[in-house]
Design an enzyme around this catalytic site. Structure first.
Site, PDB file in Angstrom:
ATOM      1  N   LYS A 181       7.163  -1.058  14.856  1.00 36.49           N
ATOM      2  CA  LYS A 181       6.751  -0.476  13.575  1.00 36.49           C
ATOM      3  C   LYS A 181       5.427   0.247  13.781  1.00 36.49           C
ATOM      4  O   LYS A 181       4.640  -0.121  14.657  1.00 36.49           O
ATOM      5  CB  LYS A 181       6.543  -1.597  12.544  1.00 36.49           C
ATOM      6  CG  LYS A 181       6.605  -1.134  11.122  1.00 36.49           C
ATOM      7  CD  LYS A 181       8.021  -1.118  10.601  1.00 36.49           C
ATOM      8  CE  LYS A 181       8.064  -0.668   9.152  1.00 36.49           C
ATOM      9  NZ  LYS A 181       9.403  -0.769   8.591  1.00 36.49           N
ATOM     10  N   GLY A 193       9.200  -1.381  -8.579  1.00 36.87           N
ATOM     11  CA  GLY A 193       9.087  -0.240  -7.685  1.00 36.87           C
ATOM     12  C   GLY A 193      10.326   0.616  -7.722  1.00 36.87           C
ATOM     13  O   GLY A 193      11.356   0.245  -7.171  1.00 36.87           O
ATOM     14  N   VAL A 194      10.236   1.782  -8.396  1.00 34.17           N
ATOM     15  CA  VAL A 194      11.408   2.660  -8.487  1.00 34.17           C
ATOM     16  C   VAL A 194      11.165   3.933  -7.671  1.00 34.17           C
ATOM     17  O   VAL A 194      11.196   5.038  -8.188  1.00 34.17           O
ATOM     18  CB  VAL A 194      11.811   2.967  -9.952  1.00 34.17           C
ATOM     19  CG1 VAL A 194      12.482   1.755 -10.568  1.00 34.17           C
ATOM     20  CG2 VAL A 194      10.618   3.397 -10.802  1.00 34.17           C
ATOM     21  N   GLY A 195      10.916   3.738  -6.372  1.00 30.84           N
ATOM     22  CA  GLY A 195      10.692   4.862  -5.463  1.00 30.84           C
ATOM     23  C   GLY A 195      11.975   5.224  -4.740  1.00 30.84           C
ATOM     24  O   GLY A 195      13.068   5.223  -5.331  1.00 30.84           O
TER      25      GLY A 195
HETATM   26  P1  NAD Z   1       8.393   4.369  -1.902  1.00 33.09           P
HETATM   27  O1  NAD Z   1       6.997   4.589  -1.473  1.00 33.09           O
HETATM   28  O2  NAD Z   1       9.326   5.525  -1.978  1.00 33.09           O
HETATM   29  O3  NAD Z   1       8.456   3.652  -3.355  1.00 33.09           O
HETATM   30  C1  NAD Z   1       7.681   2.550  -3.680  1.00 33.09           C
HETATM   31  C2  NAD Z   1       7.522   2.539  -5.200  1.00 33.09           C
HETATM   32  O4  NAD Z   1       6.830   1.341  -5.554  1.00 33.09           O
HETATM   33  C3  NAD Z   1       6.684   3.698  -5.728  1.00 33.09           C
HETATM   34  O5  NAD Z   1       7.296   4.207  -6.900  1.00 33.09           O
HETATM   35  C4  NAD Z   1       5.324   3.051  -6.044  1.00 33.09           C
HETATM   36  O6  NAD Z   1       4.640   3.687  -7.123  1.00 33.09           O
HETATM   37  C5  NAD Z   1       5.742   1.655  -6.425  1.00 33.09           C
HETATM   38  N1  NAD Z   1       4.715   0.626  -6.201  1.00 33.09           N
HETATM   39  C6  NAD Z   1       3.828   0.523  -5.187  1.00 33.09           C
HETATM   40  N2  NAD Z   1       3.106  -0.605  -5.329  1.00 33.09           N
HETATM   41  C7  NAD Z   1       3.554  -1.221  -6.432  1.00 33.09           C
HETATM   42  C8  NAD Z   1       3.226  -2.423  -7.096  1.00 33.09           C
HETATM   43  N3  NAD Z   1       2.261  -3.232  -6.640  1.00 33.09           N
HETATM   44  N4  NAD Z   1       3.897  -2.749  -8.235  1.00 33.09           N
HETATM   45  C9  NAD Z   1       4.881  -1.938  -8.728  1.00 33.09           C
HETATM   46  N5  NAD Z   1       5.230  -0.778  -8.135  1.00 33.09           N
HETATM   47  C10 NAD Z   1       4.586  -0.435  -7.012  1.00 33.09           C
HETATM   48  O7  NAD Z   1       8.955   3.236  -0.909  1.00 33.09           O
HETATM   49  P2  NAD Z   1      10.460   2.918  -0.574  1.00 33.09           P
HETATM   50  O8  NAD Z   1      10.881   3.733   0.588  1.00 33.09           O
HETATM   51  O9  NAD Z   1      11.251   2.938  -1.838  1.00 33.09           O
HETATM   52  O10 NAD Z   1      10.348   1.425  -0.032  1.00 33.09           O
HETATM   53  C11 NAD Z   1      10.156   0.349  -0.927  1.00 33.09           C
HETATM   54  C12 NAD Z   1      10.097  -0.942  -0.118  1.00 33.09           C
HETATM   55  O11 NAD Z   1      11.323  -1.114   0.610  1.00 33.09           O
HETATM   56  C13 NAD Z   1       9.000  -0.973   0.950  1.00 33.09           C
HETATM   57  O12 NAD Z   1       8.506  -2.290   1.093  1.00 33.09           O
HETATM   58  C14 NAD Z   1       9.714  -0.575   2.223  1.00 33.09           C
HETATM   59  O13 NAD Z   1       9.068  -1.069   3.380  1.00 33.09           O
HETATM   60  C15 NAD Z   1      11.048  -1.240   1.995  1.00 33.09           C
HETATM   61  N6  NAD Z   1      12.136  -0.619   2.747  1.00 33.09           N
HETATM   62  C16 NAD Z   1      12.434   0.693   2.556  1.00 33.09           C
HETATM   63  C17 NAD Z   1      13.486   1.262   3.263  1.00 33.09           C
HETATM   64  C18 NAD Z   1      13.890   2.713   3.070  1.00 33.09           C
HETATM   65  O14 NAD Z   1      14.982   3.093   3.495  1.00 33.09           O
HETATM   66  N7  NAD Z   1      13.074   3.537   2.419  1.00 33.09           N
HETATM   67  C19 NAD Z   1      14.216   0.492   4.187  1.00 33.09           C
HETATM   68  C20 NAD Z   1      13.894  -0.863   4.344  1.00 33.09           C
HETATM   69  C21 NAD Z   1      12.841  -1.402   3.616  1.00 33.09           C
END
Ligand code: NAD
Length: 370
Positions: free
Chosen positions: A82, A183-185
Site C-alpha cells: 500500500k 461516506g457516499v463517495g
Molecule cells: P472516497 O474518497 O471516494 O469517498 C469517501 C467519502 O467519505 C467522501 O464522500 C468523504 O466526504 C466521506 N468522508 C470522509 N471522512 C468521513 C467521515 N469521518 N464521516 C463521514 N464521511 C466521511 O473514498 P472511496 O474510494 O469511496 O473509499 C471509501 C472507503 O472504502 C475507504 O476506506 C477506502 O480505503 C475503502 N475502499 C475503497 C475501495 C475502492 O474501490 N474505491 C476498495 C476497497 C476499499
C-alpha cells in the site's frame, strides 16, 4: 522526525518500507510492502491529510498488511502492499500534480516490485497521471483512461450485505431493511443506488453534508448528521469512509445488528472485533467484503483493461464476495468466534501454506532416459 519514522518501519514485521519527503508540498510518500509470499505486492494509493507523518506511515503499514489478507481471502496470487501520500495541508492543482509525478517516478523506479491503483483521496484522473510515467498502475486502459474500481467494490459490498442479512437476520430479500451508510463517495454512492433499487430504507451520512443531502433527495433517503451517527438505529451500518471508527468509545453506542461496509481498517484494534462479537453485533471483515475492486483488477483475464466499459461478466463475479462473507460469518457462528478472527485465520492459512511450499520446493521429477 526521520528517526521516528525509521523506528516505526523497523518495528514492522513486513518486508520493505520506502520513505520519501517532498519539500515542495510539505508531504511524505510512504510505500509499504508487507508480504510477497503469494506474489508481487499490489495495493491502492491513499492521499490524505495527517496531523503528523507518523500517522500516515502507520496507516500505510496497516493497510499493506490488510492487502496481504485481502489477496489471500479472494484466492489471488498477489502480495500485500500500500502507498500513502501523507499531506500536511490541502494542495493546489499544481502541487498535487507535482506530488503525483514524483510518486509515479518512485513506483516506476521500483521496476514492478509494487503495483498500485486508486484508494481514498485519489481518483481515476490521478491514476491516469501516474500511468503516463509508470507502467504499474492497475486499471489503466489502452485508451489512456483508468477504470474506476469503486463500482466493483460497491457491487461486492452489496453482495456481502445481502449475505450478512441472510445469515444474521434470516432475510433472503433486503427490502424493508434499514441500512445506514457513512461516506457516499466512490464506493458509498453506487452502493446507495444499488440498495435503493432493492427497496432498502436508506440513511446517509457524509462529512460533506451537501453530498449526502443531494443523494438522499435523489434516492428518497434520509440524512443522518455526524453527531447522531453511531446512536442511529438501523439493521446494518455500512462504514464507507475512513478507518479506525470502531473502538471502545463508539462500539457501545451502536444500535445495529450488523456492521458491513467498504472502509479499510474499520476496527481500531483487533480487540474491537471481540468487543463487537461480545455485544452480539456481527462484523463483516473489511478486507473480505471490500475486495470487489481487487478481484476485478486482479483476475487473470483483466477485463477491466479493455477499452469497453467494465463488462457485465466481471460485475457478475462480484457475487463471489457474498459467498466469501457468508462462509466467514457461518464459521464464526459455528465456532462462536469473532468474524475478524475467522477471516484472519483463513487468510493466514493460505499465506503459511505458500511460505511452506516455497521453503521446501517439490524436487524436480527424476530424469528419464530415452
Ligand atoms: P472516497 O474518497 O471516494 O469517498 C469517501 C467519502 O467519505 C467522501 O464522500 C468523504 O466526504 C466521506 N468522508 C470522509 N471522512 C468521513 C467521515 N469521518 N464521516 C463521514 N464521511 C466521511 O473514498 P472511496 O474510494 O469511496 O473509499 C471509501 C472507503 O472504502 C475507504 O476506506 C477506502 O480505503 C475503502 N475502499 C475503497 C475501495 C475502492 O474501490 N474505491 C476498495 C476497497 C476499499
Amino acid at each position: 522526525m526521520i528517526n521516528d519514522l525509521k523506528q516505526i518501519a523497523r518495528d514492522w514485521p513486513g518486508e520493505v518500507v520506502v520513505i520519501r519527503r517532498d519539500d515542495l508540498t510539505d508531504s511524505w510518500i510512504f510505500v509499504a510492502l508487507h508480504s510477497s509470499v503469494l506474489g508481487t505486492p499490489v495495493g491502492g494509493t491513499r492521499m490524505k491529510i495527517y496531523s503528523e507523518p507518523e500517522a500516515g506511515l502507520r496507516d500505510a503499514l496497516r493497510l499493506a498488511e490488510g492487502m496481504t489478507y485481502k489477496w489471500s481471502s479472494i484466492g489471488l496470487d498477489k502480495g500485500g502492499g500500500k502507498a500513502v501520500l501523507a499531506l500536511s495541508r490541502p494542495l493546489d492543482e499544481a502541487e498535487r500534480l507535482h506530488l503525483l509525478q514524483r510518486y509515479a517516478d518512485l513506483v516506476e523506479s521500483m521496476d514492478g516490485a509494487f503495483g498500485t491503483g486508486e484508494d481514498l483521496g485519489t481518483t481515476p484522473s490521478d491514476m491516469a497521471i501516474l500511468a503516463e510515467r509508470c507502467r504499474f498502475i492497475h486499471g489503466a486502459r489502452t485508451d489512456g483512461q483508468v477504470t474506476d474500481p469503486g463500482p466493483f467494490t460497491a457491487e461486492g459490498v452489496f453482495h456481502g450485505i445481502r449475505a450478512a442479512c441472510e445469515v444474521v437476520l434470516a432475510r433472503k430479500e433486503l427490502a424493508d431493511s434499514t441500512v445506514l451508510i457513512q461516506g457516499v463517495g466512490d464506493v458509498g454512492e453506487p452502493l446507495a443506488r444499488r440498495l435503493a433499487k432493492s427497496g432498502v430504507h436508506l440513511l446517509l451520512n457524509d462529512l460533506e453534508a451537501d453530498r449526502a443531502a443531494s443523494l438522499a433527495a435523489e434516492l428518497g433517503a434520509e440524512v443522518v448528521t455526524t453527531e447522531n451517527l453511531y446512536e442511529t438505529e438501523c439493521d446494518l451500518f455500512a462504514p464507507c469512509a475512513v478507518g479506525g471508527i470502531l473502538d471502545q468509545e463508539t462500539i457501545p453506542r451502536l444500535r445495529c445488528r450488523i456492521v458491513a461496509g467498504s472502509a479499510n481498517n474499520q476496527l481500531a484494534t483487533l480487540e474491537d472485533g471481540e468487543r463487537l462479537h461480545d455485544r452480539g453485533i456481527v462484523y463483516a471483515p473489511d478486507y473480505v467484503i471490500n475486495a470487489g475492486g481487487a478481484l476485478a483488477f486482479g483476475l487473470p483475464v483483466d477485463a477491466a483493461r479493455s477499452d469497453a466499459d467494465a463488462p457485465q461478466a466481471l460485475m457478475d463475479r462480484m457475487a463471489e464476495i457474498g459467498d466469501l462473507v457468508r462462509a466467514v460469518l457461518e464459521e464464526s457462528r459455528r465456532l462462536d468466534l469473532p468474524p475478524s478472527t475467522i477471516a484472519q485465520r483463513r487468510a493466514e492459512r493460505r499465506v503459511d501454506a505458500a511460505r511452506a511450499a516455497k521453503a521446501s520446493p517439490t524436487p524436480p521429477p527424476p530424469e528419464t532416459e530415452a
